[in-house]
Write an enzyme that holds these catalytic residues in place. Sequence first.
Site, mmCIF file in Angstrom:
data_model
loop_
_atom_site.group_PDB
_atom_site.id
_atom_site.type_symbol
_atom_site.label_atom_id
_atom_site.label_comp_id
_atom_site.label_asym_id
_atom_site.label_seq_id
_atom_site.Cartn_x
_atom_site.Cartn_y
_atom_site.Cartn_z
ATOM 1 N N ASP A 8 78.801 29.118 -25.244
ATOM 2 C CA ASP A 8 78.887 30.561 -25.516
ATOM 3 C C ASP A 8 77.895 31.181 -24.530
ATOM 4 O OD1 ASP A 8 80.087 32.574 -27.641
ATOM 5 O OD2 ASP A 8 77.998 33.171 -27.461
ATOM 6 N N LYS A 36 78.957 27.915 -35.724
ATOM 7 C CA LYS A 36 78.292 28.505 -34.544
ATOM 8 C C LYS A 36 76.850 28.064 -34.556
ATOM 9 C CE LYS A 36 79.310 31.306 -31.117
ATOM 10 N NZ LYS A 36 80.638 31.580 -30.514
HETATM 11 P P1 NDP Z 1 77.878 33.961 -20.159
HETATM 12 O O1 NDP Z 1 76.512 33.570 -20.543
HETATM 13 O O2 NDP Z 1 78.631 33.141 -19.181
HETATM 14 O O3 NDP Z 1 77.905 35.469 -19.639
HETATM 15 C C1 NDP Z 1 77.446 36.507 -20.430
HETATM 16 C C2 NDP Z 1 77.517 37.802 -19.638
HETATM 17 O O4 NDP Z 1 77.264 38.890 -20.528
HETATM 18 C C3 NDP Z 1 76.474 37.878 -18.536
HETATM 19 O O5 NDP Z 1 76.961 38.664 -17.496
HETATM 20 C C4 NDP Z 1 75.310 38.548 -19.257
HETATM 21 O O6 NDP Z 1 74.415 39.222 -18.398
HETATM 22 C C5 NDP Z 1 76.032 39.535 -20.138
HETATM 23 N N1 NDP Z 1 75.220 39.799 -21.334
HETATM 24 C C6 NDP Z 1 74.772 38.899 -22.225
HETATM 25 N N2 NDP Z 1 74.022 39.490 -23.171
HETATM 26 C C7 NDP Z 1 73.994 40.786 -22.849
HETATM 27 C C8 NDP Z 1 73.387 41.908 -23.429
HETATM 28 N N3 NDP Z 1 72.637 41.801 -24.538
HETATM 29 N N4 NDP Z 1 73.589 43.116 -22.824
HETATM 30 C C9 NDP Z 1 74.337 43.223 -21.686
HETATM 31 N N5 NDP Z 1 74.930 42.180 -21.091
HETATM 32 C C10 NDP Z 1 74.772 40.981 -21.666
HETATM 33 O O7 NDP Z 1 78.690 34.062 -21.562
HETATM 34 P P2 NDP Z 1 80.255 34.086 -21.808
HETATM 35 O O8 NDP Z 1 80.961 34.740 -20.682
HETATM 36 O O9 NDP Z 1 80.663 32.735 -22.235
HETATM 37 O O10 NDP Z 1 80.346 35.021 -23.110
HETATM 38 C C11 NDP Z 1 80.585 36.415 -23.058
HETATM 39 C C12 NDP Z 1 81.116 36.898 -24.392
HETATM 40 O O11 NDP Z 1 82.337 36.211 -24.693
HETATM 41 C C13 NDP Z 1 80.208 36.640 -25.603
HETATM 42 O O12 NDP Z 1 80.383 37.680 -26.525
HETATM 43 C C14 NDP Z 1 80.779 35.347 -26.180
HETATM 44 O O13 NDP Z 1 80.467 35.213 -27.547
HETATM 45 C C15 NDP Z 1 82.263 35.594 -25.977
HETATM 46 N N6 NDP Z 1 83.133 34.429 -25.994
HETATM 47 C C16 NDP Z 1 82.897 33.364 -25.157
HETATM 48 C C17 NDP Z 1 83.763 32.299 -25.166
HETATM 49 C C18 NDP Z 1 83.603 31.148 -24.247
HETATM 50 O O14 NDP Z 1 84.462 30.264 -24.265
HETATM 51 N N7 NDP Z 1 82.584 31.098 -23.420
HETATM 52 C C19 NDP Z 1 84.920 32.249 -26.093
HETATM 53 C C20 NDP Z 1 85.102 33.454 -26.861
HETATM 54 C C21 NDP Z 1 84.232 34.484 -26.805
HETATM 55 P P3 NDP Z 1 72.983 38.557 -18.077
HETATM 56 O O15 NDP Z 1 73.285 37.429 -17.140
HETATM 57 O O16 NDP Z 1 72.179 39.646 -17.475
HETATM 58 O O17 NDP Z 1 72.431 38.085 -19.389
HETATM 59 O O1 2IT Z 2 83.311 32.412 -29.484
HETATM 60 C C1 2IT Z 2 83.999 31.420 -29.176
HETATM 61 O O2 2IT Z 2 85.146 31.278 -29.597
HETATM 62 C C2 2IT Z 2 83.405 30.421 -28.292
HETATM 63 N N1 2IT Z 2 82.269 30.607 -27.839
HETATM 64 C C3 2IT Z 2 84.150 29.155 -27.964
HETATM 65 C C4 2IT Z 2 83.978 28.142 -29.061
HETATM 66 C C5 2IT Z 2 84.555 26.777 -28.758
HETATM 67 O O3 2IT Z 2 84.359 25.919 -29.631
HETATM 68 O O4 2IT Z 2 85.181 26.561 -27.728
#
Ligand code: NDP
Ligand code: 2IT
Length: 450
Positions: free
Chosen positions: A170, A130
């Site tokens: 992420d 990460k």
């Molecule tokens: P994005 O940046 O696309 O979206 C994040 C969302 O979460 C936004 O709506 C953001 O709001 C909100 N957010 C972020 N930080 C905070 C906080 N501290 N408090 C409240 N709201 C918050 O990220 P992703 O959708 O990619 O990721 C979301 C979650 O999913 C994370 O935990 C990530 O680790 C996990 N994840 C992502 C994967 C991926 O493929 N993208 C895979 C597996 C897990 P704002 O815009 O106001 O910051």
């Molecule tokens: O938390 C996660 O699994 C991710 N942000 C995706 C990682 C990846 O390599 O696709």
Amino acid sequence: MAPTPFLNADNFIAELKAKNPAEPEYHQAVHEVIMSLAGFLEEHPKYQNAAILERICEPERIIIFRIPWMNDRGEMKVNRGFRIEMNSAIGPYKGGLRFHPTVNLGILKFLAFEQVFKNSLTTLPMGGGKGGSDFDPKGKSDNEVMRFCQSFMTELYRHIGHNTDVPAGDIGVGGREIGFLFGQYKRIVNEFTGVLTGKGLNWGGSLIRPEATGYGNVYFAQEMLKTRNESIKDKRVLVSGSGNVAQYTVEKVIELGGKVITLSDSSGYIYDPAGINKEKLKYVLYLKNIKRGRIREYADKYGVKYEEGMRPWSEKADIALPSATQNEIDEEDARTLINNGCICVSEGANMPSTPDAIQLYLDHEILFGPGKAANAGGVAVSGLEMTQNSMRLNWTREEVDNRLQMIMHSIHKTCIKYGKKDNGYVNYVDGANIGGFVKVADAMLAQGAV
Ligand code: NDP
Ligand code: 2IT
């Protein structure tokens, strides 16, 4: 004969804290895994004879670096960059990059640690890593984001490679950022390889990668619901966040006949009792991915409730799919969910439930899918993107989606294998932790003192 090694969980955690001070999220993630593994390790002393736990908690390599970049006013800015190369026992380091002002070493170590187990569960050959930066993309111009990404990659390139370490997105890192990062890597190394995943479709990306985490989480929830002869259809669903994971979670829930009634961002949440339909979702995608605005604007547009500074967990629903960030559901939120009749929590985000919240789910025997199992669809399709890049071929949407469904089914099966209790209740936390551990630990045993 060597004495049977006994894992004293309290001592182990105390030593971990002393050695890794001021990293509460990392301590939290390790503690959960240790509690799941304690009994298993006692039954299988070969792992502790070889100090697997001590090794698995020590990153193979940590890279920390300076990222100087210039903003649009010509002022020099400096951020900190990280890459945690956690474990390469079963494949190249693989895991996302997070750009968010809260990023620090402890947060990235928790995410890298979780990634090791998650990637193992996917059945694909990927180690865990990460990275990211405390850079905040919010309010920055496209040019500022580009200059930042170029500076970030100007250091990171020397540590990664398609057979070594393959980053992805992420929080704060989506298609735009992956494009800038990939362009700079290619320019420096003079090679077109699958060094990053989440790439655009016409330059090495995979169909379904943007959808994969959200879709995968809904597939996982569906598998859990099936064990109780339930389904998503007609269920009221709470989703938090409004980014990549939340958006495609909503899309899949709509397709399966469920009703998503909330979305949020870091400023507050919206409550739409009629449900977010396809047309409203299209607006959310425009609002968040193109306009880069706030979720409050959804409430203004559709005349629904907006709660500033609040999280959505007090709304009555059958299913909760947290998809924003770590520790966004505390004990009180979990109690409210359960009192309101919630039967299933499946984690799109990484570690969104606090340990006390998880304990409540387990005490009440509701269906609980922990992130490292439930959100593994994202990295799984990243693995499929790597495969397609190696073959120099692109699979169809159907092919990738079928494989994603098969992988989520397989992860669910693994959780049942290692997590089913005597009374029939499936503890998916234990199932995911033990199931993810075994493959990595056996590979480490086979590879000797690594
Ligand atoms: P994005 O940046 O696309 O979206 C994040 C969302 O979460 C936004 O709506 C953001 O709001 C909100 N957010 C972020 N930080 C905070 C906080 N501290 N408090 C409240 N709201 C918050 O990220 P992703 O959708 O990619 O990721 C979301 C979650 O999913 C994370 O935990 C990530 O680790 C996990 N994840 C992502 C994967 C991926 O493929 N993208 C895979 C597996 C897990 P704002 O815009 O106001 O910051
Ligand atoms: O938390 C996660 O699994 C991710 N942000 C995706 C990682 C990846 O390599 O696709």
